[in-house]
Write a protein that holds these residues in place. Structure first.
Motif, PDB file in Angstrom:
ATOM      1  N   PHE A   1       0.841  -1.193   0.000  1.00  0.00           N
ATOM      2  CA  PHE A   1       0.000   0.000   0.000  1.00  0.00           C
ATOM      3  C   PHE A   1       0.882   1.251   0.000  1.00  0.00           C
ATOM      4  O   PHE A   1       2.064   1.186   0.336  1.00  0.00           O
ATOM      5  CB  PHE A   1      -0.921  -0.024   1.222  1.00  0.00           C
ATOM      6  CG  PHE A   1      -1.801  -1.242   1.259  1.00  0.00           C
ATOM      7  CD1 PHE A   1      -2.936  -1.324   0.461  1.00  0.00           C
ATOM      8  CD2 PHE A   1      -1.482  -2.319   2.071  1.00  0.00           C
ATOM      9  CE1 PHE A   1      -3.750  -2.449   0.477  1.00  0.00           C
ATOM     10  CE2 PHE A   1      -2.290  -3.447   2.106  1.00  0.00           C
ATOM     11  CZ  PHE A   1      -3.430  -3.505   1.299  1.00  0.00           C
TER      12      PHE A   1
ATOM     13  N   THR B   1      -6.401   2.418   2.454  1.00  0.00           N
ATOM     14  CA  THR B   1      -6.419   1.029   1.984  1.00  0.00           C
ATOM     15  C   THR B   1      -5.646   0.103   2.909  1.00  0.00           C
ATOM     16  O   THR B   1      -6.089  -1.004   3.207  1.00  0.00           O
ATOM     17  CB  THR B   1      -5.864   0.934   0.550  1.00  0.00           C
ATOM     18  OG1 THR B   1      -4.538   1.501   0.512  1.00  0.00           O
ATOM     19  CG2 THR B   1      -6.754   1.690  -0.428  1.00  0.00           C
TER      20      THR B   1
ATOM     21  N   ASP C   1      -3.881   7.669   3.230  1.00  0.00           N
ATOM     22  CA  ASP C   1      -4.246   6.365   2.671  1.00  0.00           C
ATOM     23  C   ASP C   1      -5.118   5.575   3.647  1.00  0.00           C
ATOM     24  O   ASP C   1      -4.793   5.460   4.831  1.00  0.00           O
ATOM     25  CB  ASP C   1      -2.994   5.554   2.343  1.00  0.00           C
ATOM     26  CG  ASP C   1      -3.341   4.167   1.825  1.00  0.00           C
ATOM     27  OD1 ASP C   1      -4.109   4.084   0.844  1.00  0.00           O
ATOM     28  OD2 ASP C   1      -2.862   3.179   2.415  1.00  0.00           O
TER      29      ASP C   1
ATOM     30  N   ASP D   1      -7.404  -2.971   5.239  1.00  0.00           N
ATOM     31  CA  ASP D   1      -6.859  -4.312   5.063  1.00  0.00           C
ATOM     32  C   ASP D   1      -6.351  -4.866   6.394  1.00  0.00           C
ATOM     33  O   ASP D   1      -6.608  -6.025   6.745  1.00  0.00           O
ATOM     34  CB  ASP D   1      -5.730  -4.283   4.033  1.00  0.00           C
ATOM     35  CG  ASP D   1      -5.105  -5.657   3.819  1.00  0.00           C
ATOM     36  OD1 ASP D   1      -5.664  -6.440   3.034  1.00  0.00           O
ATOM     37  OD2 ASP D   1      -4.063  -5.939   4.445  1.00  0.00           O
TER      38      ASP D   1
END
Length: 287
Positions: free
Chosen positions: A50, A93, A91, A97
């Motif tokens: 990422f 993501t 970010d 996750d």
């Protein structure tokens, strides 16, 4: 700031969680640790799959969910807060996750632009995010100028609190603004002995403080822990600070012994589990 910050009447069951992919501890309820169950109120997951950004020329090495699982094994950790660092900027993501892989008991602390739409905040809240972070010390977050309106907006909208990475010694003016928010916490014991008076004033007003980063602070940790617990027994929340990015000395297991001996057996359960579980609004917080 009211005394009920972060406590929304969550339930009364024994802490413990089924292992997810990774999963920090396989002992039911943290039973394998001498100090009992632990909520790790401050840790980072760094996954090169990422986006990462350099911060002052620094980009951390990977520290994945599997790495955290291996390092934390045996510490009694049954939940925790994955905190976005300066090197992750906005970010989401990696965070979503990590929360999916860590499983029940883990929540997120994110960084967002102050103009983030309500719909995005609500979606993140639904997926386990519980707070927004203002990284005053290193950047990568919304500017502190936006804290008054943005911190209140996310609290009203999603029940989030605001977290601050700041040297409390530089918070003569910022401290009262933090204390006036609906719910807030300060990282790493406020970082310095010079900042302890400011931090104590914030804690007396209802601000929480993370007992984290013992290897990065410039103060006597046991003395600070005792004074903070005396000021507000509900305020102090332990975290490993793993993987201790940029700290002169990384977390070591003995830090848990330092903490438990400093606060005493009677308060240790609150500092290691209950205070944070309530503040982060888990479903199982009163053990």
């Amino acid at each position: 700031m009211t005394a009920t910050n972060g406590n929304t009447g969550v339930g009364d069951t024994t802490p413990g969680r089924p292992p997810a992919e990774g999963g920090a501890d396989t002992t039911e309820g943290g039973a394998g640790a001498p100090w009992g169950p632990v909520f790790d109120a401050h840790m980072h997951i760094i996954d090169a799959r990422f986006p990462l950004v350099d911060n002052d020329g620094y980009r951390p090495p990977p520290f994945t969910v599997a790495d955290y699982d291996a390092r934390a094994k045996g510490l009694g950790i049954v939940g925790g807060a994955v905190v976005s660092g300066s090197f992750q900027a906005f970010d989401q993501t990696y965070l979503l996750d990590a929360l999916q892989r860590l499983g029940p008991g883990f929540v997120g602390v994110t960084q967002l632009p102050a103009d983030t739409p309500d719909s995005t905040i609500l979606d993140l809240a639904e997926r386990g995010v519980r707070a927004v972070r203002f990284n005053v010390r290193r950047g990568g977050s919304a500017p502190v100028d936006a804290m008054d309106t943005f911190a209140r907006r996310v609290h009203d909208l999603a029940g989030w609190h605001a977290e601050f990475y700041v040297d409390a010694a530089s918070a003569d003016e910022l401290g009262p603004r933090i204390a006036a928010l609906p719910a807030a916490s300060v990282d790493h014991l406020g970082l310095s002995a010079a900042g302890l008076p400011n931090l104590l004033r914030m804690v007396e007003a209802g601000v929480r403080v993370k007992a984290t980063g013992f290897g990065r602070v410039d103060l006597d940790v046991p003395t600070a822990l005792r004074r903070l617990c005396d000021a507000n027994p509900e305020a102090v929340m332990f975290g490993t600070d793993l993987p201790s990015t940029r700290a002169p000395r990384p977390f070591r297991d003995a830090d848990l012994t330092v903490l438990t001996e400093a606060v005493g057996e009677e308060r240790a359960h609150d500092v290691l589990w209950r205070n944070a579980a309530r503040f982060y609004r888990l479903d199982r917080s009163d053990q």
